[in-house]
Design a protein around this motif. Structure first.
Motif, mmCIF file in Angstrom:
data_model
loop_
_atom_site.group_PDB
_atom_site.id
_atom_site.type_symbol
_atom_site.label_atom_id
_atom_site.label_comp_id
_atom_site.label_asym_id
_atom_site.label_seq_id
_atom_site.Cartn_x
_atom_site.Cartn_y
_atom_site.Cartn_z
ATOM 1 N N ALA A 1 0.873 -1.177 0.000
ATOM 2 C CA ALA A 1 0.000 0.000 0.000
ATOM 3 C C ALA A 1 0.908 1.223 0.000
ATOM 4 N N PRO A 2 1.706 1.402 -1.064
ATOM 5 C CA PRO A 2 2.736 2.443 -1.044
ATOM 6 C C PRO A 2 2.195 3.847 -0.894
ATOM 7 N N GLN A 3 0.955 4.083 -1.265
ATOM 8 C CA GLN A 3 0.428 5.435 -1.097
ATOM 9 C C GLN A 3 0.469 5.858 0.358
ATOM 10 N N LEU A 4 0.319 4.919 1.298
ATOM 11 C CA LEU A 4 0.375 5.275 2.713
ATOM 12 C C LEU A 4 1.816 5.519 3.147
ATOM 13 N N LEU A 5 2.705 4.609 2.818
ATOM 14 C CA LEU A 5 4.080 4.746 3.279
ATOM 15 C C LEU A 5 4.823 5.879 2.575
ATOM 16 N N THR A 6 4.643 6.036 1.289
ATOM 17 C CA THR A 6 5.389 7.079 0.581
ATOM 18 C C THR A 6 4.811 8.460 0.818
ATOM 19 N N ARG A 7 3.533 8.549 1.093
ATOM 20 C CA ARG A 7 2.915 9.846 1.334
ATOM 21 C C ARG A 7 3.431 10.471 2.629
ATOM 22 N N LEU A 8 3.845 9.661 3.553
ATOM 23 C CA LEU A 8 4.307 10.146 4.855
ATOM 24 C C LEU A 8 5.828 10.050 4.932
ATOM 25 N N PHE A 9 6.511 11.123 4.642
ATOM 26 C CA PHE A 9 7.965 11.184 4.758
ATOM 27 C C PHE A 9 8.641 10.060 3.970
ATOM 28 N N PRO A 10 8.551 10.076 2.649
ATOM 29 C CA PRO A 10 9.015 8.964 1.836
ATOM 30 C C PRO A 10 10.491 8.629 1.963
ATOM 31 N N ASP A 11 11.358 9.618 2.159
ATOM 32 C CA ASP A 11 12.788 9.336 2.198
ATOM 33 C C ASP A 11 13.397 9.529 3.583
ATOM 34 N N SER A 12 12.592 9.422 4.594
ATOM 35 C CA SER A 12 13.083 9.666 5.953
ATOM 36 C C SER A 12 13.939 8.495 6.442
ATOM 37 N N PRO A 13 14.895 8.783 7.349
ATOM 38 C CA PRO A 13 15.640 7.697 7.990
ATOM 39 C C PRO A 13 14.688 6.838 8.832
ATOM 40 N N TRP A 14 14.987 5.554 8.909
ATOM 41 C CA TRP A 14 14.179 4.619 9.685
ATOM 42 C C TRP A 14 14.898 4.301 10.986
ATOM 43 N N THR B 1 15.381 0.549 3.025
ATOM 44 C CA THR B 1 16.244 1.573 3.594
ATOM 45 C C THR B 1 17.034 0.986 4.764
ATOM 46 N N SER B 2 18.231 1.499 5.005
ATOM 47 C CA SER B 2 18.996 1.035 6.159
ATOM 48 C C SER B 2 18.275 1.449 7.445
ATOM 49 N N LEU B 3 18.469 0.667 8.473
ATOM 50 C CA LEU B 3 17.791 0.873 9.748
ATOM 51 C C LEU B 3 18.795 1.291 10.811
ATOM 52 N N THR B 4 18.387 2.211 11.660
ATOM 53 C CA THR B 4 19.218 2.627 12.789
ATOM 54 C C THR B 4 18.504 2.222 14.067
ATOM 55 N N GLU B 5 19.189 1.440 14.886
ATOM 56 C CA GLU B 5 18.586 0.990 16.138
ATOM 57 C C GLU B 5 18.665 2.093 17.190
ATOM 58 N N GLU B 6 17.542 2.304 17.880
ATOM 59 C CA GLU B 6 17.428 3.326 18.918
ATOM 60 C C GLU B 6 17.132 2.650 20.270
ATOM 61 N N THR C 1 14.314 15.003 21.705
ATOM 62 C CA THR C 1 15.521 15.125 20.878
ATOM 63 C C THR C 1 15.229 14.940 19.392
ATOM 64 N N HIS C 2 13.970 14.746 19.038
ATOM 65 C CA HIS C 2 13.608 14.505 17.636
ATOM 66 C C HIS C 2 12.537 15.482 17.142
ATOM 67 N N THR C 3 12.662 16.737 17.568
ATOM 68 C CA THR C 3 11.695 17.750 17.145
ATOM 69 C C THR C 3 12.048 18.356 15.793
ATOM 70 N N ALA C 4 13.229 18.094 15.298
ATOM 71 C CA ALA C 4 13.644 18.602 13.987
ATOM 72 C C ALA C 4 13.962 17.423 13.076
ATOM 73 N N GLY C 5 13.611 17.535 11.828
ATOM 74 C CA GLY C 5 13.854 16.473 10.866
ATOM 75 C C GLY C 5 12.637 15.593 10.692
ATOM 76 N N LYS C 6 12.798 14.623 9.800
ATOM 77 C CA LYS C 6 11.721 13.669 9.512
ATOM 78 C C LYS C 6 12.272 12.267 9.715
ATOM 79 N N PHE C 7 11.538 11.463 10.474
ATOM 80 C CA PHE C 7 11.982 10.116 10.785
ATOM 81 C C PHE C 7 10.800 9.160 10.740
ATOM 82 N N THR C 8 11.083 7.924 10.375
ATOM 83 C CA THR C 8 10.111 6.843 10.497
ATOM 84 C C THR C 8 10.577 5.975 11.658
ATOM 85 N N VAL C 9 9.673 5.685 12.585
ATOM 86 C CA VAL C 9 9.979 4.952 13.805
ATOM 87 C C VAL C 9 9.167 3.663 13.832
#
Length: 186
Positions: free
Chosen positions: A40-53, A71-76, A130-138
């Protein structure tokens, strides 16, 4: 626009059985549902398509994210599932009801020796700050997504208990001096 796209990790056998804690892979139904969300790419791409995960340090979060993106994943670490102490691995019906009631209603209680609701909320809120700036997918466990939403809305520690977050649900938070919650349509 600054913001977070929050995705609750998919179903695991433990989540379906209301077993607290542990580190489990998605079950077959959780994996299939994640694949369906990916198609359902319209949902995922519509919301911050190129954001870090950014993903919680759990197999379910990693499996969910890896199913949804290449996309590469960063563990938090701050997005980790709650520490349930001595309750880890036990289903809810095996927890002493008085202790469970205490943990659910008194935000400072930790009868299991793990994290209290206050601890979980403080951890999630500090990470959110600490994440008020930028776009991220969590991607994290539904309880952590609930806690992030409650922190964004400045609810008390017990406020997350009033929110329902389904596995693989997508919620968006945007920040413009304060957090706003958006519930995207599929």
């Amino acid at each position: 626009m600054n913001g977070l796209r929050l995705i609750a990790s998919g179903h695991t056998p433990a989540l379906r059985a209301t077993v607290l804690g542990g580190d489990h892979d998605l079950d077959e139904g959780g994996h299939r549902a994640a694949l369906a969300l990916r198609t359902a790419p319209q949902l995922l791409t519509r919301l911050f398509p190129d954001s870090p995960w950014l993903v919680a340090p759990s197999r379910a979060a990693h499996h969910t994210a890896a199913t949804l993106t290449d996309t590469s994943l960063t563990e938090e670490p701050a997005l980790a599932d709650p520490d349930y102490g001595t309750w880890t691995g036990h289903p809810l019906d095996r927890i002493n009801p008085a202790d469970l009631q205490s943990w659910l209603t008194d935000p400072t209680a930790a009868p299991h020796g793990g994290e209290s609701l206050t601890d979980i909320t403080a951890r999630a809120g500090a990470w959110l700050d600490t994440h008020t700036a930028g776009k991220f997918t969590v991607v994290a466990h539904p309880i952590i997504i609930r806690t992030l939403i409650a922190a964004a809305l400045e609810l008390p520690a017990t406020g997350s208990r009033r929110l329902a977050v389904a596995p693989l649900s997508v919620t968006r938070l945007t920040h413009h001096g304060h957090w706003s919650v958006h519930f995207p349509t599929p």
